[in-house]
Design a protein around this motif. Structure first.
Motif, PDB file in Angstrom:
ATOM      1  N   ALA A  46       3.641   7.882   9.787  1.00 19.40           N
ATOM      2  CA  ALA A  46       2.906   6.759  10.378  1.00 19.40           C
ATOM      3  C   ALA A  46       3.003   5.491   9.528  1.00 19.40           C
ATOM      4  N   GLY A  47       3.591   5.591   8.340  1.00 23.62           N
ATOM      5  CA  GLY A  47       3.713   4.420   7.475  1.00 23.62           C
ATOM      6  C   GLY A  47       4.710   3.407   8.032  1.00 23.62           C
ATOM      7  N   ASN A  48       4.656   2.202   7.508  1.00 20.72           N
ATOM      8  CA  ASN A  48       5.551   1.143   7.981  1.00 20.72           C
ATOM      9  C   ASN A  48       6.197   0.436   6.788  1.00 20.72           C
ATOM     10  N   CYS A  49       7.462   0.060   6.966  1.00 19.42           N
ATOM     11  CA  CYS A  49       8.194  -0.655   5.914  1.00 19.42           C
ATOM     12  C   CYS A  49       7.784  -2.132   5.858  1.00 19.42           C
TER      13      CYS A  49
ATOM     14  N   ASN B  48       4.998  -2.809   2.554  1.00 20.14           N
ATOM     15  CA  ASN B  48       4.940  -1.471   3.144  1.00 20.14           C
ATOM     16  C   ASN B  48       3.482  -1.005   3.177  1.00 20.14           C
ATOM     17  N   VAL B  49       3.178  -0.259   4.234  1.00 20.06           N
ATOM     18  CA  VAL B  49       1.818   0.255   4.442  1.00 20.06           C
ATOM     19  C   VAL B  49       1.967   1.740   4.760  1.00 20.06           C
ATOM     20  N   GLU B  50       1.692   2.580   3.752  1.00 13.85           N
ATOM     21  CA  GLU B  50       1.877   4.029   3.927  1.00 13.85           C
ATOM     22  C   GLU B  50       0.642   4.656   4.565  1.00 13.85           C
ATOM     23  N   ASN B  51       0.786   5.944   4.885  1.00 16.95           N
ATOM     24  CA  ASN B  51      -0.289   6.645   5.591  1.00 16.95           C
ATOM     25  C   ASN B  51      -0.321   8.095   5.134  1.00 16.95           C
ATOM     26  N   ALA B  52      -1.512   8.688   5.123  1.00 11.86           N
ATOM     27  CA  ALA B  52      -1.657  10.100   4.744  1.00 11.86           C
ATOM     28  C   ALA B  52      -0.822  10.987   5.661  1.00 11.86           C
ATOM     29  N   SER B  53      -0.650  10.569   6.912  1.00 12.20           N
ATOM     30  CA  SER B  53       0.305  11.220   7.812  1.00 12.20           C
ATOM     31  C   SER B  53       1.615  10.449   7.632  1.00 12.20           C
ATOM     32  N   TYR B  54       2.470  10.913   6.717  1.00 14.89           N
ATOM     33  CA  TYR B  54       3.575  10.107   6.176  1.00 14.89           C
ATOM     34  C   TYR B  54       4.387   9.296   7.193  1.00 14.89           C
TER      35      TYR B  54
ATOM     36  N   TYR C 149       0.876  -1.178   0.000  1.00 17.04           N
ATOM     37  CA  TYR C 149       0.000   0.000   0.000  1.00 17.04           C
ATOM     38  C   TYR C 149       0.907   1.219   0.000  1.00 17.04           C
ATOM     39  N   ALA C 150       1.152   1.759  -1.189  1.00 19.35           N
ATOM     40  CA  ALA C 150       2.122   2.847  -1.323  1.00 19.35           C
ATOM     41  C   ALA C 150       1.578   3.953  -2.221  1.00 19.35           C
ATOM     42  N   PRO C 151       0.397   4.521  -1.869  1.00 19.97           N
ATOM     43  CA  PRO C 151      -0.204   5.530  -2.742  1.00 19.97           C
ATOM     44  C   PRO C 151       0.569   6.844  -2.767  1.00 19.97           C
ATOM     45  N   TYR C 152       1.427   7.092  -1.794  1.00 18.03           N
ATOM     46  CA  TYR C 152       2.118   8.389  -1.717  1.00 18.03           C
ATOM     47  C   TYR C 152       3.472   8.355  -2.406  1.00 18.03           C
ATOM     48  N   SER C 153       4.259   7.327  -2.137  1.00 18.84           N
ATOM     49  CA  SER C 153       5.579   7.248  -2.777  1.00 18.84           C
ATOM     50  C   SER C 153       5.516   6.462  -4.089  1.00 18.84           C
ATOM     51  N   GLY C 154       4.541   5.583  -4.222  1.00 24.16           N
ATOM     52  CA  GLY C 154       4.497   4.715  -5.399  1.00 24.16           C
ATOM     53  C   GLY C 154       5.590   3.661  -5.376  1.00 24.16           C
ATOM     54  N   PHE C 155       6.334   3.591  -4.284  1.00 29.06           N
ATOM     55  CA  PHE C 155       7.458   2.649  -4.171  1.00 29.06           C
ATOM     56  C   PHE C 155       6.964   1.437  -3.370  1.00 29.06           C
ATOM     57  N   CYS C 156       6.777   0.325  -4.047  1.00 28.10           N
ATOM     58  CA  CYS C 156       6.179  -0.875  -3.420  1.00 28.10           C
ATOM     59  C   CYS C 156       7.273  -1.831  -2.974  1.00 28.10           C
TER      60      CYS C 156
ATOM     61  N   GLY D 151       6.541   1.544  -8.454  1.00 24.66           N
ATOM     62  CA  GLY D 151       5.428   0.851  -9.114  1.00 24.66           C
ATOM     63  C   GLY D 151       5.490  -0.662  -8.965  1.00 24.66           C
ATOM     64  N   GLY D 152       6.313  -1.125  -8.029  1.00 18.82           N
ATOM     65  CA  GLY D 152       6.438  -2.575  -7.829  1.00 18.82           C
ATOM     66  C   GLY D 152       7.396  -3.234  -8.810  1.00 18.82           C
ATOM     67  N   ARG D 153       8.063  -2.435  -9.635  1.00 22.86           N
ATOM     68  CA  ARG D 153       9.031  -3.005 -10.572  1.00 22.86           C
ATOM     69  C   ARG D 153      10.321  -3.300  -9.813  1.00 22.86           C
ATOM     70  N   THR D 154      10.901  -4.441 -10.096  1.00 22.94           N
ATOM     71  CA  THR D 154      12.041  -4.896  -9.290  1.00 22.94           C
ATOM     72  C   THR D 154      13.335  -4.907 -10.114  1.00 22.94           C
ATOM     73  N   GLY D 155      13.517  -3.834 -10.855  1.00 17.69           N
ATOM     74  CA  GLY D 155      14.720  -3.734 -11.698  1.00 17.69           C
ATOM     75  C   GLY D 155      15.987  -3.506 -10.911  1.00 17.69           C
TER      76      GLY D 155
END
Ligand code: THU
Length: 152
Positions: A65-68, A57-63, A33-40, A95-99
């Motif tokens: 508060a997110g967890n890795c 990772n679980v992000e949060n609108a209050s940045y 869940y990475a709507p803010y960074s887009g980094f999954c 975007g979940g790409r693992t390059g």
């Protein structure tokens, strides 16, 4: 904490087992869940008893508060009674790409250090089941501070 804990080396995790863990991390990556960074990011943590806990990772609108992903996996495992671990697979990217390999952040390295022997715990950075690098926690967090320092 037992004497020599920090010097213990574990058994190497067999390649077939590593590929299996990478498969589980790949599945878990879809749930990041990475709507803010887009980094999954996803992790698959192998317990010494063979159980596997995944995390994302679980992000949060209050940045802050997110967890890795790694901490999600560790906290799931510890909250279910596991405290002995052999290794963790970590993978992810924009975007979940693992390059590229996705190394654990400093806070996650310290959280792993709480439960894992620096030389006996493998941190596996994966791009795919065929492309991964294995480090000891000691290599990624040398001269670390852990629970045994607080003994007597
Ligand atoms: N992230 C992890 O999940 N693990 C790490 O070790 C590095 C960073 C996440 C946190 C945040 O949701 C996103 O990646 C960008 O920093």
């Amino acid at each position: 904490m037992k004497e020599g804990f920090e010097k213990d080396r574990g058994e190497a995790i067999p390649d077939a087992r590593i590929r299996e863990l990478i498969g589980k991390a790949e599945e878990q990556l879809r749930l990041a869940y990475a709507p803010y960074s887009g980094f999954c990011v996803a992790a698959a943590l192998l317990c010494e008893d063979g159980t596997v806990y995944t995390g994302c990772n679980v992000e949060n609108a209050s940045y802050p508060a997110g967890n890795c992903a790694e901490r999600t996996a560790v906290f799931k495992a510890v909250s279910e009674g596991r405290r002995e671990f052999s290794g963790i697979v970590i993978m992810g990217g924009p975007g979940g790409r693992t390059g590229s390999y996705c190394p654990p952040c400093g806070i996650c390295r310290q959280v792993l250090r709480e439960f894992c022997r620096p030389l006996g715990f493998s941190v596996i950075l994966a791009r795919s089941a065929e492309d991964y690098r294995v480090f000891s926690l000691e290599e990624l967090l040398p001269e670390s501070f852990g629970p045994e320092f607080l003994d007597g």
